[in-house]
Design a protein around this motif. Structure first.
Motif, short mmCIF file in Angstrom:
data_model
loop_
_atom_site.label_atom_id
_atom_site.label_comp_id
_atom_site.label_asym_id
_atom_site.label_seq_id
_atom_site.Cartn_x
_atom_site.Cartn_y
_atom_site.Cartn_z
N GLN A 241 0.83 -1.20 0.00
CA GLN A 241 0.00 0.00 0.00
C GLN A 241 0.87 1.25 0.00
O GLN A 241 0.56 2.24 -0.66
CB GLN A 241 -0.92 0.01 1.22
N SER A 242 1.96 1.22 0.76
CA SER A 242 2.86 2.36 0.84
C SER A 242 4.27 1.96 0.42
O SER A 242 4.75 2.38 -0.62
CB SER A 242 2.88 2.93 2.26
N PHE A 243 4.93 1.13 1.23
CA PHE A 243 6.27 0.68 0.89
C PHE A 243 6.55 -0.66 1.54
O PHE A 243 5.86 -1.07 2.48
CB PHE A 243 7.33 1.70 1.32
N LEU A 244 7.53 -1.35 1.02
CA LEU A 244 8.04 -2.56 1.64
C LEU A 244 9.53 -2.63 1.35
O LEU A 244 10.07 -1.81 0.61
CB LEU A 244 7.30 -3.81 1.16
N TYR A 245 10.20 -3.63 1.93
CA TYR A 245 11.63 -3.76 1.76
C TYR A 245 11.93 -4.91 0.81
O TYR A 245 11.41 -6.01 0.96
CB TYR A 245 12.30 -3.95 3.11
N ALA A 246 12.72 -4.63 -0.18
CA ALA A 246 13.00 -5.60 -1.23
C ALA A 246 13.67 -6.83 -0.65
O ALA A 246 14.63 -6.74 0.11
CB ALA A 246 13.89 -4.97 -2.30
N THR A 247 13.15 -8.00 -1.01
CA THR A 247 13.78 -9.24 -0.57
C THR A 247 15.14 -9.38 -1.26
O THR A 247 15.36 -8.80 -2.34
CB THR A 247 12.91 -10.45 -0.93
N PRO A 248 16.06 -10.15 -0.69
CA PRO A 248 17.37 -10.31 -1.32
C PRO A 248 17.29 -10.81 -2.77
O PRO A 248 18.03 -10.34 -3.62
CB PRO A 248 18.07 -11.33 -0.41
N ILE A 249 16.38 -11.76 -3.05
CA ILE A 249 16.31 -12.31 -4.40
C ILE A 249 15.79 -11.26 -5.39
O ILE A 249 16.26 -11.17 -6.52
CB ILE A 249 15.43 -13.58 -4.43
N LEU A 250 14.81 -10.45 -4.97
CA LEU A 250 14.32 -9.38 -5.85
C LEU A 250 15.38 -8.33 -6.07
O LEU A 250 15.61 -7.89 -7.20
CB LEU A 250 13.06 -8.75 -5.25
N ARG A 251 16.04 -7.93 -5.02
CA ARG A 251 17.08 -6.91 -5.12
C ARG A 251 18.21 -7.36 -6.04
O ARG A 251 18.69 -6.61 -6.88
CB ARG A 251 17.61 -6.61 -3.73
N LYS A 252 18.62 -8.63 -5.90
CA LYS A 252 19.71 -9.14 -6.73
C LYS A 252 19.29 -9.18 -8.20
O LYS A 252 20.07 -8.82 -9.08
CB LYS A 252 20.12 -10.54 -6.27
N ALA A 253 18.05 -9.60 -8.45
CA ALA A 253 17.58 -9.67 -9.83
C ALA A 253 17.53 -8.28 -10.46
O ALA A 253 17.96 -8.09 -11.61
CB ALA A 253 16.21 -10.32 -9.89
N LEU A 254 17.02 -7.30 -9.71
CA LEU A 254 16.95 -5.94 -10.25
C LEU A 254 18.34 -5.37 -10.49
O LEU A 254 18.59 -4.69 -11.48
CB LEU A 254 16.17 -5.04 -9.30
N HIS A 255 19.26 -5.69 -9.59
CA HIS A 255 20.64 -5.20 -9.74
C HIS A 255 21.32 -5.84 -10.94
O HIS A 255 22.02 -5.19 -11.71
CB HIS A 255 21.43 -5.48 -8.47
N ASP A 256 21.10 -7.15 -11.12
CA ASP A 256 21.78 -7.88 -12.20
C ASP A 256 21.16 -7.59 -13.57
O ASP A 256 21.87 -7.52 -14.58
CB ASP A 256 21.73 -9.38 -11.94
N GLU A 257 19.85 -7.45 -13.62
CA GLU A 257 19.18 -7.29 -14.91
C GLU A 257 19.13 -5.85 -15.38
O GLU A 257 18.95 -5.60 -16.57
CB GLU A 257 17.75 -7.85 -14.81
N PHE A 258 19.31 -4.92 -14.47
CA PHE A 258 19.27 -3.51 -14.84
C PHE A 258 20.51 -2.79 -14.32
O PHE A 258 20.39 -1.78 -13.60
CB PHE A 258 18.00 -2.85 -14.30
N PRO A 259 21.71 -3.31 -14.68
CA PRO A 259 22.92 -2.65 -14.17
C PRO A 259 23.11 -1.26 -14.72
O PRO A 259 23.68 -0.38 -14.07
CB PRO A 259 24.05 -3.58 -14.65
#
Length: 263
Positions: A241-259
């Motif tokens: 609804q407002s915010f949440l904290y990115a899980t490690p797997i989501l964070r890693k995927a976003l970092h790797d796929e959108f460097p």
């Protein structure tokens, strides 16, 4: 290196019996492993050798004294709270900080030490499309929230989830600062940069006296949006609804796929 680590773990592991005695024994074992004599330890702590002996025999020392003893060995004292990694606790402690995970059955959070909550998680913010577009264009540089952790360090990445009808993760921005202010001051200072109308502002902050202004920097769109269906299939993601904290797997995927996000 592994052998030394195992020795240290065995040295400090608690067993059955009196906790104070076990702590004292563990301190003695650590001192011996570090190659420090009682005389040397007494000199480092600027106390008598008898006092060192008493600590190692009884172990019922104040926390500050325990910290000083460990520091005299060149180490850092850490005290941690370990919770079972059940779904209930995993959701409840989905905080701004990563827990240690010594095994899949525990979530461990440090509660004492210089590196308390050292690893800041990236956040996911749910933002309406008309606002998320302005953020990624660099026009909207402030996002307002009823609640947000002031402890979020500068440079924390905010992944931007654009709500319906877009329903996709569309980009990212750095959080340059988090400011907590009375609601009236938020309006006066940030109304223009937050691109919010007064009726919407009043409705959002109704019932609270203070709020948070997230100052953004280096906002960039992704080269392609990640749709909600993809986020759900790959990461079990549900929009906050407002915010949440990115899980490690989501964070890693976003970092790797959108460097290199789009300029």
């Amino acid at each position: 290196m592994t052998d030394i680590k195992n020795k240290v773990i065995r040295a400090v592991k608690l067993g059955d019996g009196d906790t104070g005695r076990i702590i004292g024994h563990s301190l003695k074992r650590l001192r011996e492993l570090a190659g420090v004599t009682q005389e040397e330890m007494a000199e480092r702590l600027e106390i008598g050798q008898g006092s060192v002996s008493k600590i190692e025999q009884r172990g019922d020392v104040h926390l500050l004294s325990l910290q000083r003893y460990v520091a005299a060995l060149g180490a850092t004292l850490r005290i941690e709270a370990a919770f079972p990694a059940t779904r209930e606790y995993a959701n409840q402690f989905n905080l701004a900080f990563d827990p240690n995970t010594p095994d899949e059955n525990q979530l461990v959070f440090p509660i004492f030490g210089d590196d308390v909550f050292p690893r800041q998680r990236d956040v996911v913010l749910s933002i309406r499309p008309q606002y998320s577009a302005r953020i990624l264009e660099g026009r909207k540089t402030v996002e307002l929230r009823r609640r947000f952790p002031l402890s979020a360090p500068r440079g924390t990445i905010a992944y931007i989830y654009s709500t319906s009808p877009v329903r996709a993760m569309v980009g990212r921005a750095e959080i340059a600062d988090v400011i907590k202010l009375p609601v009236k001051d938020i309006w006066r200072q940030y109304a223009k940069t937050a691109f919010i109308k007064r009726p919407d502002f009043d409705a959002y902050f109704e019932g609270v006296d203070e709020g948070f202004a997230l100052e953004f920097a280096n906002a960039r769109p992704f080269t392609r949006p990640l749709t909600l269906s993809e986020l759900r299939d790959r990461f079990g993601f549900e929009p906050p609804q407002s915010f949440l904290y990115a899980t490690p797997i989501l964070r890693k995927a976003l970092h790797d796929e959108f460097p290199n996000v789009s300029d």
